[in-house]
Scaffold this active site. Structure first.
Site, short mmCIF file in Angstrom:
data_model
loop_
_atom_site.label_atom_id
_atom_site.label_comp_id
_atom_site.label_asym_id
_atom_site.label_seq_id
_atom_site.Cartn_x
_atom_site.Cartn_y
_atom_site.Cartn_z
N ALA A 1 6.09 6.55 -3.38
CA ALA A 1 5.43 5.96 -4.40
C ALA A 1 4.21 4.99 -3.34
O ALA A 1 4.10 5.22 -2.32
CB ALA A 1 6.43 4.57 -4.25
N GLY B 1 9.58 8.26 -2.21
CA GLY B 1 10.03 8.67 -3.62
C GLY B 1 9.44 10.37 -3.80
O GLY B 1 10.16 10.65 -4.75
N GLU C 1 12.79 11.80 -2.87
CA GLU C 1 13.66 11.49 -4.00
C GLU C 1 13.34 12.49 -5.40
O GLU C 1 14.36 12.74 -6.09
CB GLU C 1 13.53 10.00 -4.38
CG GLU C 1 14.25 9.20 -3.25
CD GLU C 1 13.95 7.66 -3.15
OE1 GLU C 1 12.82 7.30 -3.46
OE2 GLU C 1 14.89 6.80 -3.05
N GLU D 1 11.07 4.68 4.09
CA GLU D 1 10.85 3.33 3.77
C GLU D 1 11.04 2.18 4.82
O GLU D 1 10.57 0.97 4.72
CB GLU D 1 11.74 3.26 2.26
CG GLU D 1 11.13 4.02 1.10
CD GLU D 1 11.89 5.35 1.03
OE1 GLU D 1 12.30 5.82 2.13
OE2 GLU D 1 11.89 5.80 0.18
N1 DAK Z 1 0.67 5.38 -0.63
C1 DAK Z 1 -0.24 5.23 -0.94
N2 DAK Z 1 -1.29 5.88 -0.11
C2 DAK Z 1 -0.90 6.83 0.50
C3 DAK Z 1 0.65 7.03 0.73
C4 DAK Z 1 1.40 6.40 0.12
N3 DAK Z 1 2.73 6.61 -0.02
N4 DAK Z 1 0.58 7.99 1.74
C5 DAK Z 1 -0.74 8.27 2.10
N5 DAK Z 1 -1.34 7.71 1.31
C6 DAK Z 1 -2.94 7.69 1.48
C7 DAK Z 1 -3.34 7.02 3.04
O1 DAK Z 1 -3.54 5.58 2.63
C8 DAK Z 1 -4.80 7.79 2.99
O2 DAK Z 1 -5.50 7.16 2.08
P1 DAK Z 1 -7.00 6.47 2.73
O3 DAK Z 1 -6.92 5.74 3.66
O4 DAK Z 1 -7.55 7.92 3.14
O5 DAK Z 1 -7.70 5.81 1.55
C9 DAK Z 1 -4.60 9.30 2.42
O6 DAK Z 1 -3.41 9.07 1.52
C10 DAK Z 1 -4.07 10.27 3.48
O7 DAK Z 1 -3.11 9.77 4.40
P2 DAK Z 1 -3.38 9.78 6.02
O8 DAK Z 1 -4.70 9.41 6.44
O9 DAK Z 1 -2.41 8.65 6.26
O10 DAK Z 1 -2.88 11.14 6.36
P3 DAK Z 1 -2.21 11.59 7.73
O11 DAK Z 1 -1.96 13.13 7.48
O12 DAK Z 1 -2.47 11.13 8.84
O13 DAK Z 1 -0.50 10.98 7.49
C11 DAK Z 1 1.60 10.71 6.22
C12 DAK Z 1 0.34 11.67 6.33
C13 DAK Z 1 2.25 11.18 4.90
C14 DAK Z 1 2.43 10.78 7.44
C15 DAK Z 1 1.02 9.17 6.06
O14 DAK Z 1 0.00 9.08 4.94
C16 DAK Z 1 2.32 8.32 5.61
O15 DAK Z 1 3.04 7.83 6.77
N6 DAK Z 1 2.29 8.02 4.49
C17 DAK Z 1 3.25 7.06 3.83
C18 DAK Z 1 4.65 7.43 3.80
C19 DAK Z 1 5.69 6.45 3.19
O16 DAK Z 1 5.86 5.69 3.88
N7 DAK Z 1 6.16 6.96 2.00
C20 DAK Z 1 7.36 6.12 1.66
C21 DAK Z 1 6.62 5.20 0.59
S1 DAK Z 1 7.83 4.07 -0.33
C22 DAK Z 1 11.43 3.30 -7.00
C23 DAK Z 1 10.97 4.56 -6.90
C24 DAK Z 1 10.39 5.07 -6.11
C25 DAK Z 1 10.24 4.33 -4.52
C26 DAK Z 1 10.83 3.09 -4.72
C27 DAK Z 1 11.45 2.58 -5.83
N8 DAK Z 1 12.14 2.65 -8.15
C28 DAK Z 1 12.49 3.63 -9.22
C29 DAK Z 1 12.06 1.34 -8.37
C30 DAK Z 1 9.70 5.02 -3.64
C31 DAK Z 1 9.32 4.18 -2.51
C32 DAK Z 1 8.58 4.88 -1.43
O17 DAK Z 1 8.39 6.08 -1.31
#
Ligand code: DAK
Length: 257
Positions: A65, A108, A111, A131
């Protein structure tokens, strides 16, 4: 549509839906999810489409997400946005959905892949529920579908540490169907989709429903549900055609009737 590219006639009977926010690694913001829900509903109602593939790009299926969009939300905002109805809308798709995953499938994104009926992964795919690292936990089925797919021990480790697993580990633990070289992952997914698209769409729909029933019913209830669907297929022309074709040693021509 800004973040979804939909190709209903990607291949005969096979539609392709591409998540398209490449700079953000296909982070699933609310607009993207709304567009995905609408696209899936449209394809589900399109009689020319038998199987739907959801994919991202080589680097990311989806990195979860959109954390930037979510970060300032309150519990009441989350309640009012009610993303669950969007996710539920996608889950209710009657046609088979195959996720073609390359690169990151996180949070997400993982998921969403698990909400599909099958997952074909490239060698570079990485699955995770990270998360916990941002102070929350999976909210769109991660604790439930992952646990059912790969078992408690492995799911617990992924959910509590946020560690990613490789395509190889995902295959060994039963999360995905197969691993293919990165340059072939979409082609291989299409082949799987085409195999299914050749079957009777009525039988496919009821078979999908019946397999999914196994996740939310007792064995007896599930068997009863299966039996009803099995009987129902004998009311279809496709059943007559399929069995006649076997006896006559020819390829069946299913019409979805
Ligand atoms: N959200 C927003 N931006 C993101 C992102 C994310 N999840 N993942 C990556 N980006 C963005 C980065 O901020 C960066 O943007 P700029 O800084 O260039 O503007 C760009 O994408 C490239 O990312 P990185 O520079 O970080 O790239 P790397 O290759 O160094 O790293 C990475 C890749 C995937 C390991 C890293 O980006 C990362 O850790 N990303 C976050 C992963 C994460 O924590 N995902 C879980 C998020 S929480 C629900 C439905 C769904 C959900 C909840 C509730 N309901 C139905 C209620 C889901 C929740 C989640 O998924």
């Amino acid at each position: 549509m800004e973040f979804i590219i939909s190709e209903p006639n990607y291949k005969p009977k096979v539609a392709l839906v591409r998540l398209n926010r490449p700079k953000e690694l296909n982070a699933l913001n609310l607009q993207l999810m709304g567009e995905l829900r609408d696209t899936m509903a449209e394809l589900d109602n399109n009689p020319e489409v038998r199987v739907i593939i959801i994919t991202g790009n080589e680097k990311a299926f989806a990195a979860g997400a959109d954390i930037k969009q979510m970060s300032s939300k309150t519990a009441i905002d989350m309640l009012q946005i009610d993303q669950f109805s969007t996710w539920d809308g996608i889950r209710k798709t009657k046609k088979p959905i195959i996720a073609a995953v390359s690169g990151f499938a996180l949070g997400g994104g993982c998921e969403l892949a698990m909400l599909c009926d099958m997952i074909v992964a490239s060698e570079t795919a990485k699955f995770g529920q990270p998360e916990i690292k941002i102070g929350v936990m999976p909210g769109a089925g991660g604790t439930q579908r992952l646990t059912r797919a790969i078992g408690k021990a492995r799911a617990m480790e992924m959910v509590l540490t946020g560690k990613f697993i490789s395509a190889e580990e995902a295959l060994q633990s039963g999360l995905i169907n197969k691993i293919v070289p990165v340059e072939l992952y979409l082609n291989e997914t299409v082949k799987l989709a085409q195999d299914i698209a050749e079957m009777s769409p009525i039988a496919v729909q009821l078979a999908k429903e019946s397999v999914n029933k196994a996740f939310d019913s007792s064995l007896q209830e599930g068997l009863f549900f299966e039996r009803k669907n099995f009987y129902m297929l004998f009311a279809s022309e496709d059943q007559k055609e399929g069995m006649a074709a076997f006896v006559e040693k020819r390829k069946p021509e299913f019409k979805g009737k």
